[in-house]
Design an enzyme around this catalytic site. Structure first.
Site, PDB file in Angstrom:
ATOM      1  N   GLU A  94      22.734  66.598  46.667  1.00  0.00           N
ATOM      2  CA  GLU A  94      23.620  66.947  45.557  1.00  0.00           C
ATOM      3  C   GLU A  94      22.976  67.884  44.541  1.00  0.00           C
ATOM      4  O   GLU A  94      23.671  68.636  43.879  1.00  0.00           O
ATOM      5  CB  GLU A  94      24.074  65.658  44.841  1.00  0.00           C
ATOM      6  CG  GLU A  94      24.929  64.737  45.691  1.00  0.00           C
ATOM      7  CD  GLU A  94      26.286  65.342  46.027  1.00  0.00           C
ATOM      8  OE1 GLU A  94      26.750  66.218  45.268  1.00  0.00           O
ATOM      9  OE2 GLU A  94      26.864  64.965  47.066  1.00  0.00           O
ATOM     10  N   SER A 350      32.028   0.773  37.353  1.00  0.00           N
ATOM     11  CA  SER A 350      30.855   0.150  36.720  1.00  0.00           C
ATOM     12  C   SER A 350      29.739   1.135  36.397  1.00  0.00           C
ATOM     13  O   SER A 350      28.647   0.713  36.046  1.00  0.00           O
ATOM     14  CB  SER A 350      30.272  -0.905  37.661  1.00  0.00           C
ATOM     15  OG  SER A 350      31.199  -1.940  37.838  1.00  0.00           O
TER      16      SER A 350
END
Ligand SMILES: [Zn+2]
Length: 709
Positions: A94, A350
């Site tokens: 690029e 419990s």
């Protein structure tokens, strides 16, 4: 003459041009400088990405990726994670002078203008990675004014961001076809790999895509993609990033893709994060190894009593979630598979009792071998019973906790006070206990409230890692864990098949009313494993119990995750605030000279009460009051098996007991009838197991178990 005139005119033209261009230059510089300050670089556009959420486990393993708000798959990474090849391949393709220019490549620009003038067409672009990044962050129509603005912004940007920062931004914003944005999404999508793991050939393929992503997509247009890849490889040779031979070898390679299946792991956990129910960063605390192991074990421990199962594993040190499974099968619609039961509010049975015992010990109101009364409690409209329907009479606090007896637990709750206990549980993070003390009453200790499995496990993490100054002291936490981690506990669950590799772990079960919820929380100083079973819609599950249906799964998970070798050797040491003393075995209080039998017990010096037995035990032994006589069931006889005769209507069984005063009969945990001694009651029969208890006003009891076929 003509010649001199001509020369003079040219001279004047040149003079004017020079003068004008000088002025234009000055005006240009002023405009440029004004614009520079008037339109500062919009750095905020670069601070964040339109990113997907990528939820990972603690080691960075992807659990799930989402689409970004704009529907893209974008997974930004730092440049350091971009790997060796992709960044240089992008630069070669690029913008080969990227490291040398200041945002605009004037050499490439003048060449492009020259080509445009000469050939009347654009042959080479003059765009740089910097100008492209400006366009990616803020797309504009591709016109000449846009290009001028982009060049201006690129020059500005280069004064703010470093080259590496610009390259990183570009790699994360470049398009790679479909909805893929950035190199990580592309690398995962096409190769099922992280960018750092890409080969030169693979990186070159990806580096070619941003130029024209839809036309070059390798999964749709392999020919064009290969041509473009080979071009990228040649550019890398030109830039001297690679040797010619290397590119030749890569050019020989065909395009080999490995399409990615986006992970969908720990679904309930990830859902809870995405829905904001769990507040965790994208790199979570989950351990994928523990998660998978838990999912496998849930499948192996499938139960036909209930269709819901939830498990959490926590790090005891900080309560961090290491595993969370919200149902046995996320995709099962009929069984409400997507409901995460670890966050559902359920009756804890419990499971709150250990906190009450610990609090009572911390306040000097209880020691482990202290004798408690396990007798019926007759309050108006409230007659709590034990799980098995039996009353033991006198029982040590240790045994009462191990057997999870209800009446001693209520006694302990009364000692510490309902308000204090409720506030303590709220303070430990059980925020769903948000009703008043009066709403819960004494039933709070028996599961009268509602809690979430995750919160409950986190409260246990605070018990497991209690430190001086915490709500529960390390001394009380140690005693409770010691009581609940003895060998006799394991035998109850594993029987003869007891696994010798079981780590020393404390655990507490719970079963709520009508068997709607079965719980087990298992813990040591490293991990908390919480298991819940039941139906997510709250319907009862016949015969479902914490000990049968939740404990084996919890303990097997614990066995799998624990580091056994070190565990059994390094048992936790008693905290400094604990000591042992001689107590009376009859009362559990500090012994004096009159006590017949003494044993040793733990206590908290300076906190536990010191008032001694005072001969209480002796008087009991010498003068047994008639009321203390235990009842004796005469019929049926314990262990008998009865066969129902088919010709008999309304079959029944005679119940008879010896004893004094009133006798109370309980069948399978429910009150049946009251009788006097020698009075015969008739119990209607159906096939099944009958556990029959007979108690006196004082709570002394006898028990038989029969089978009817
Ligand atoms: Zn005594």
């Amino acid at each position: 003459m003509l010649e001199t005139k001509r020369i003079a005119r040219v001279k004047a033209l040149v003079h004017n041009l020079t003068r004008w261009s000088g002025w234009m230059g000055i005006v240009g510089v002023i405009l440029f400088a004004t614009a520079w300050f008037w339109f500062p670089f919009p750095i905020e556009n670069f601070r964040q990405y339109d990113a997907s959420r990528c939820i990972t486990d603690r080691n960075g393993e992807i659990l799930r990726t989402t689409l970004s708000p704009q529907g893209q798959r974008c997974l930004p990474i730092p440049l350091a994670d971009a790997g060796k090849w992709l960044p240089v391949a992008i630069v070669a393709t690029e913008d080969k002078r990227f490291r040398r220019h200041h945002g605009v490549d004037f050499l490439a620009l003048s060449r492009a203008i020259g080509q445009l003038a000469w050939n009347r067409e654009v042959i080479s672009g003059a765009s740089t990675i910097s100008t492209q990044l400006v366009r990616l962050a803020n797309p504009r129509p591709r016109t000449l004014p846009s290009k001028i603005i982009e060049a201006f912004r690129a020059l500005q940007m280069e004064t703010i961001l470093s080259k590496d920062e610009i390259l990183e931004q570009y790699l994360n914003r470049a398009p790679f076809g479909s909805n893929l944005v950035g190199i990580r999404a592309a690398s995962l999508h096409y190769f099922s790999k992280e960018p750092a793991d890409l080969s030169l050939t693979e990186a070159s393929l990806l580096a070619g895509l941003p130029q024209s992503p839809s036309r070059l997509r390798p999964d749709r247009h392999p020919q064009s993609a290969k041509k473009r890849r080979d071009h990228v490889l040649e550019r890398m040779v030109e830039c001297r990033f690679i040797e010619k031979d290397r590119s030749k070898a890569s050019i020989q390679m065909p395009i080999l893709l490995e399409p990615w299946t986006p992970p969908f792991l720990a679904p309930h956990f990830v859902d809870s994060i995405l829905q904001g129910k769990l507040n965790l960063p994208s790199q979570t605390t989950l351990d994928l190894h523990f998660q998978k192991l838990t999912e496998d074990l849930i499948t192996r421990h499938s139960s036909d009593k209930a269709y819901g199962t939830g498990v959490v594993i926590l790090d005891a040190a900080n309560g961090d979630i290491l595993a969370m499974v919200g149902s046995p099968d996320y995709r099962n619609k009929r069984g409400a598979g997507q409901v995460n039961v670890t966050l559902a509010q359920r009756s804890p049975g419990s499971t709150l009792k250990p906190f009450a015992y610990a609090l009572a010990m911390d306040r000097g109101l209880l020691t482990p071998e202290e004798i408690l009364k396990d007798n019926p409690l007759n309050l108006p409209g409230y007659q709590p019973k034990n799980f098995d329907g039996n009353f033991r009479g006198a029982v040590s606090a240790r045994q009462a906790l191990i057997q999870s007896l209800n009446l001693p637990a209520i006694e302990i709750l009364r000692r510490i006070g309902q308000k204090s206990f409720l506030e303590t549980m709220q303070g430990l993070g059980l925020t769903t206990l948000n009703e008043t003390r009066d709403h819960y009453g004494l039933n709070l200790i028996l599961g009268g409230g509602e809690v979430r499995l995750l919160d409950l496990a986190r409260a246990y993490a605070k018990l497991a890692q209690a430190k001086p100054g915490d709500t529960i002291s390390p001394e009380a936490a140690f005693l409770v864990a010691k009581i609940l981690s003895g060998n006799e506990r394991d035998l109850a669950v594993f029987g003869h098949a007891r696994n010798e590799r079981i780590p020393r772990v404390a655990w507490k079960t719970g079963t709520s009313a009508r068997n709607r919820d079965a719980w087990t929380i298992a813990w040591d100083q490293q991990y908390i494993v919480g298991v819940w079973r039941g139906n997510p819609d709250g319907s009862p599950c016949p015969n479902l119990t914490g000990i049968q249906d939740a404990a084996p799964l919890a303990l097997e998970i614990f066995t799998e995750i624990s580091d056994h070798e070190s565990k059994n050797i390094h048992l936790p040491q008693p905290p400094l605030g604990l000591a042992k003393r001689t107590i009376c075995s009859q009362t559990g209080l500090p012994a004096d000279a009159t006590c017949l039998q003494t044993i040793m017990d733990w206590y908290l010096p300076g906190i536990s009460k010191t008032s001694s037995c005072k001969g209480d035990c002796l008087s009991k032994a010498n003068n047994p009051s008639p009321a203390h006589t235990s009842p004796h069931i005469i019929r049926p006889i314990n262990g008998q098996t009865f066969a129902l005769l088919s010709d008999r209507e309304n079959p029944s069984l005679a119940l008879e007991a010896e004893g004094s005063g009133n006798l109370y009969w309980f069948v399978n945990g429910s009150f049946f009838r009251k009788s006097n001694a020698k009075e015969i009651l008739q119990l209607p029969l159906e096939p099944g197991i009958y556990e029959i208890t007979c108690t006196t006003d004082e709570g002394h009891a006898d028990f038989v178990r029969i089978v009817v076929e």
